[in-house]
Each structure stands twice: as C-alpha cells, then as structure tokens.
Motif scaffolding. Structure first.
Motif, PDB file in Angstrom:
ATOM      1  N   GLU A  97      18.291   3.199  21.364  1.00 55.26           N
ATOM      2  CA  GLU A  97      17.475   3.156  20.153  1.00 55.26           C
ATOM      3  C   GLU A  97      17.847   2.005  19.221  1.00 55.26           C
ATOM      4  OE1 GLU A  97      21.087   5.618  19.267  1.00 55.26           O
ATOM      5  OE2 GLU A  97      19.672   5.405  20.929  1.00 55.26           O
ATOM      6  N   GLU A  98      19.014   1.371  19.439  1.00 55.16           N
ATOM      7  CA  GLU A  98      19.468   0.302  18.548  1.00 55.16           C
ATOM      8  C   GLU A  98      19.656  -1.048  19.239  1.00 55.16           C
ATOM      9  OE1 GLU A  98      22.302   1.707  15.174  1.00 55.16           O
ATOM     10  OE2 GLU A  98      22.931   2.787  16.978  1.00 55.16           O
ATOM     11  N   VAL A  99      19.900  -1.016  20.531  1.00 55.67           N
ATOM     12  CA  VAL A  99      20.294  -2.239  21.247  1.00 55.67           C
ATOM     13  C   VAL A  99      19.380  -2.476  22.445  1.00 55.67           C
ATOM     14  CG1 VAL A  99      22.170  -3.396  22.476  1.00 55.67           C
ATOM     15  CG2 VAL A  99      22.699  -1.884  20.551  1.00 55.67           C
ATOM     16  N   VAL A 147      23.507 -12.512  30.194  1.00 53.67           N
ATOM     17  CA  VAL A 147      23.442 -11.467  29.169  1.00 53.67           C
ATOM     18  C   VAL A 147      22.948 -12.010  27.832  1.00 53.67           C
ATOM     19  CG1 VAL A 147      24.752  -9.763  27.864  1.00 53.67           C
ATOM     20  CG2 VAL A 147      25.333 -10.196  30.257  1.00 53.67           C
ATOM     21  N   LEU A 148      21.862 -11.413  27.325  1.00 55.81           N
ATOM     22  CA  LEU A 148      21.320 -11.741  26.012  1.00 55.81           C
ATOM     23  C   LEU A 148      21.105 -10.436  25.253  1.00 55.81           C
ATOM     24  CD1 LEU A 148      20.203 -14.125  24.234  1.00 55.81           C
ATOM     25  CD2 LEU A 148      17.934 -13.430  25.034  1.00 55.81           C
ATOM     26  N   VAL A 149      21.761 -10.316  24.099  1.00 59.11           N
ATOM     27  CA  VAL A 149      21.736  -9.069  23.318  1.00 59.11           C
ATOM     28  C   VAL A 149      20.807  -9.208  22.120  1.00 59.11           C
ATOM     29  CG1 VAL A 149      23.141  -7.460  21.964  1.00 59.11           C
ATOM     30  CG2 VAL A 149      24.088  -8.512  24.018  1.00 59.11           C
ATOM     31  N   LEU A 150      20.057  -8.127  21.832  1.00 61.56           N
ATOM     32  CA  LEU A 150      19.163  -8.104  20.677  1.00 61.56           C
ATOM     33  C   LEU A 150      19.330  -6.789  19.928  1.00 61.56           C
ATOM     34  CD1 LEU A 150      17.309  -9.116  23.438  1.00 61.56           C
ATOM     35  CD2 LEU A 150      16.115 -10.166  21.507  1.00 61.56           C
ATOM     36  N   GLY A 151      19.056  -6.822  18.638  1.00 66.06           N
ATOM     37  CA  GLY A 151      19.074  -5.612  17.828  1.00 66.06           C
ATOM     38  C   GLY A 151      17.675  -5.058  17.676  1.00 66.06           C
ATOM     39  N   PRO A 154      16.841  -3.599  11.901  1.00 64.59           N
ATOM     40  CA  PRO A 154      17.520  -4.583  11.056  1.00 64.59           C
ATOM     41  C   PRO A 154      19.019  -4.309  10.932  1.00 64.59           C
ATOM     42  CG  PRO A 154      15.448  -3.918  10.059  1.00 64.59           C
ATOM     43  CD  PRO A 154      15.663  -3.009  11.235  1.00 64.59           C
ATOM     44  N   GLY A 155      19.379  -3.036  10.766  1.00 65.26           N
ATOM     45  CA  GLY A 155      20.793  -2.696  10.628  1.00 65.26           C
ATOM     46  C   GLY A 155      21.587  -3.009  11.877  1.00 65.26           C
ATOM     47  N   ALA A 156      21.036  -2.688  13.049  1.00 63.61           N
ATOM     48  CA  ALA A 156      21.725  -2.962  14.311  1.00 63.61           C
ATOM     49  C   ALA A 156      21.876  -4.463  14.517  1.00 63.61           C
ATOM     50  CB  ALA A 156      20.962  -2.339  15.474  1.00 63.61           C
ATOM     51  N   ALA A 157      20.826  -5.217  14.204  1.00 60.35           N
ATOM     52  CA  ALA A 157      20.892  -6.671  14.366  1.00 60.35           C
ATOM     53  C   ALA A 157      21.967  -7.267  13.462  1.00 60.35           C
ATOM     54  CB  ALA A 157      19.534  -7.291  14.053  1.00 60.35           C
ATOM     55  N   ALA A 158      22.072  -6.768  12.238  1.00 56.21           N
ATOM     56  CA  ALA A 158      23.086  -7.278  11.313  1.00 56.21           C
ATOM     57  C   ALA A 158      24.492  -7.002  11.830  1.00 56.21           C
ATOM     58  CB  ALA A 158      22.900  -6.647   9.936  1.00 56.21           C
TER      59      ALA A 158
END
Length: 328
Positions: A97-99, A147-151, A154-158
């Motif tokens: 749900e966050e990543v 590997v490419l990570v995204l949020g 907004p909170g997870a990305a920060a």
C-alpha cells in the motif's frame, strides 16, 4: 470547481514543486494552464505570488482558484492503452500500500524530455492519476537496468527519499568491466564534475578544490574473473552522483563493458555489440512504516548476454558481497 479554495501542503509533500503538487490533485489541468494561473497571481502560496517551479514547505497554504471541470467518465482522454498498462505491471518486483518496486529495463528512461516520449514516469499512470500516482524517489541511468523504488503516498515517498539522502539505502550493482582491478576490492574516492568533452557532457575526475566538484565514493568487490579479460564486479555507491559508477570505473582503468560514453578503445573493441553491462541488482532500505525491505531484480537480458559470452553464472554470487569486507 467554481470556488476559491485554500489547501495546506501535506507533511509528506515538503519540498515538492508547486506545479507537481497542483497536477497530482487536478491532473486534467495542463502544465501550461498551471503556469498561466501562477503567472497571473491566481495561484498563491501563503498569500504571495509564486512561480510554478517553486518548492513548497509542509503546512504552506495554497490558494487554488476556480478550475475547469474534469472530463466526464465517458469523455475520450489521452492515457495509457491496455498494452502499456500490462507492460508497466509486468515490471513489478514488489508492491504494497506504500511502496512500489520495478525492475527497470535497460534503454527505458526514468523521466521524459524533449525527445523522450517513452519513460517510467509516463507508465506510472497505470496506477492512477493525482494522489494515486506513485512518486519517483531516486533515479537510474537510461541504459542501467534493475531495482527502482517509488512511493505510493506522499508520506511514503518522503520517507524513502530521506533514506536515500541519509545513506540508509544500501545499493548493490553488478557490472562487467574490462581487465582485473587490483586490488580486487576497496573503496574509490574521487571527486567528479560535469564538463563538456567534445560534443557531449560527461562526468570527469576533478580536483577536490574545484568549487563545482562533488565528492564521490564507490565501494567495490570482485565477484569473479574471466581469465585476465573481464571481471564481474559488485559496486556500491556511497554517494549518488550522476554516472558515478561509470566514471569511477573508467578512472580506475577498468571501464564497464558496453558503455557508449565512458569507454576506452580496448573496452569498446571487447564489448562488441554488448549493451551497457550495469545492473542495479539489490537494494536494502527501511520500509516507510515497518521493518526493512530487501529487494532484488532479476538480471536483464543485456547482462545475461554478457554473462553468457564470458562464462559467468549469476548463481555463484554472494547476495551480500560487501559483508566480508566489513568484518576486516
């Protein structure tokens, strides 16, 4: 939306650009429209005029003027076709749900530009628009896979961005380089600076006293060798400079095979038709809300071709090749 609204910037959106903040909420409003609204003073930040590319602070109040209505569900609008959506979803390594974690292919840019119409940022529409759209938190070169990570919030990305900034993200790249580095393991510390070289811009070694230079540090370990011709290296950047690994390996005298930019005559000849032999294999990073994520990307077809040519077997690698160095 026919009325003026005042909306506070979410804590997780601290540092985001005004135009991006705006279009996450109202994706039907074009970039040109946002710029015009800002220039005319209709969009304001804490009561003051603001530029579209201004960085926002958490808690800032944004004045949002009346906006055109979003298209109705039945209206035709540009977007991804089913094949693009299926392709985007096929890149997923991990998702909650966050990543969101993708295995970025070689040759696909992370973000678009004047002549770049196909890129990861465009494919993120497969997960939705506005606040549902995942957010980039780091980058990979166009020709680097892995590997490419995204949020996804907004909170997870920060929090994920903060982990990279504070060097709490441990990145392991695999690369095939010409020759055998000696010593076979260690740390490369060499300042880098962007400069025009011929008709192109490159990152080159620099004097630490150069005000435009950035310190760059790369840890390296030899995983395996193909006689004296090629070495399979594990590389860990401790800093995140543009083209850092490619520039550092060239400076060591062992450029990465298949690199069209950071090369020597010998490496170009040995590379033949191989594409860039650099892959973001593994990433260990704190999860935004719980525990630690350990993420691995299957190697790309480009790296598989290099392994096959020089007789390497991906299964012989220690998943944590830097562990033994730390014990010394």
């Amino acid at each position: 939306m026919r009325e003026v609204r005042n909306i506070a910037v979410d804590p997780g959106e601290d540092g985001v650009r005004l135009d991006r903040w705006f279009r996450r909420r109202w994706p039907h409003v074009s970039q040109i429209q946002v710029q015009k609204l800002a220039r005319s003073g209709q969009i304001r930040v804490d009561g003051a005029r603001a530029k579209a590319d201004q960085r926002l602070s958490a808690g800032a109040m944004i004045r949002v003027p009346p906006l055109p209505d979003a298209p109705k569900p039945g209206d035709k609008k540009p977007g991804l076709d089913p094949r693009d959506i299926a392709y985007a979803k096929s890149l997923v390594i991990y998702e909650d749900e966050e990543v969101l974690v993708l295995n970025k292919p070689s040759g696909l840019a992370v973000q678009g530009g004047t002549k770049t119409l196909k890129h990861i940022d465009r494919l993120l529409s497969a997960w939705g628009e506005g606040l549902e759209r995942p957010r980039l938190v780091h980058r990979l070169d166009r020709d680097t896979s892995g590997v490419l990570v995204l949020g996804k919030t907004p909170g997870a990305a920060a929090k994920l961005s903060g982990a990279f900034a504070r060097r709490r993200a441990e990145k392991t790249y695999w690369a095939l380089v010409i020759g055998n580095p000696k010593p076979g393991e260690g740390v490369m510390e060499l300042h880098l600076v962007k400069k025009g070289v011929g008709d192109r811009e490159m990152v080159v070694p620099a004097d630490p006293k150069d005000p435009n230079a950035d310190p760059a540090e790369t840890e390296f370990v030899t995983v395996s060798r193909a006689a004296h011709r090629v070495a399979w290296m594990a590389l860990r950047p401790h800093t995140g400079r543009t083209h850092q690994l490619r520039a550092h390996m060239l400076a060591m005298g062992h450029p990465i095979l298949g690199d069209p930019k950071y090369k020597t005559d010998a490496s170009a000849e040995l590379s033949g038709n191989l594409k860039l032999q650099l892959h973001a294999r593994r990433l260990t990073i704190p999860h935004p809300s719980r525990g630690t994520l350990i993420l691995e990307a299957p190697i790309s077809k480009e790296l598989k071709e290099g392994f096959a040519r020089f007789g390497f077997d991906e299964h012989e690698a220690d998943p944590e090749p830097f562990r033994k160095r730390k014990k010394r």
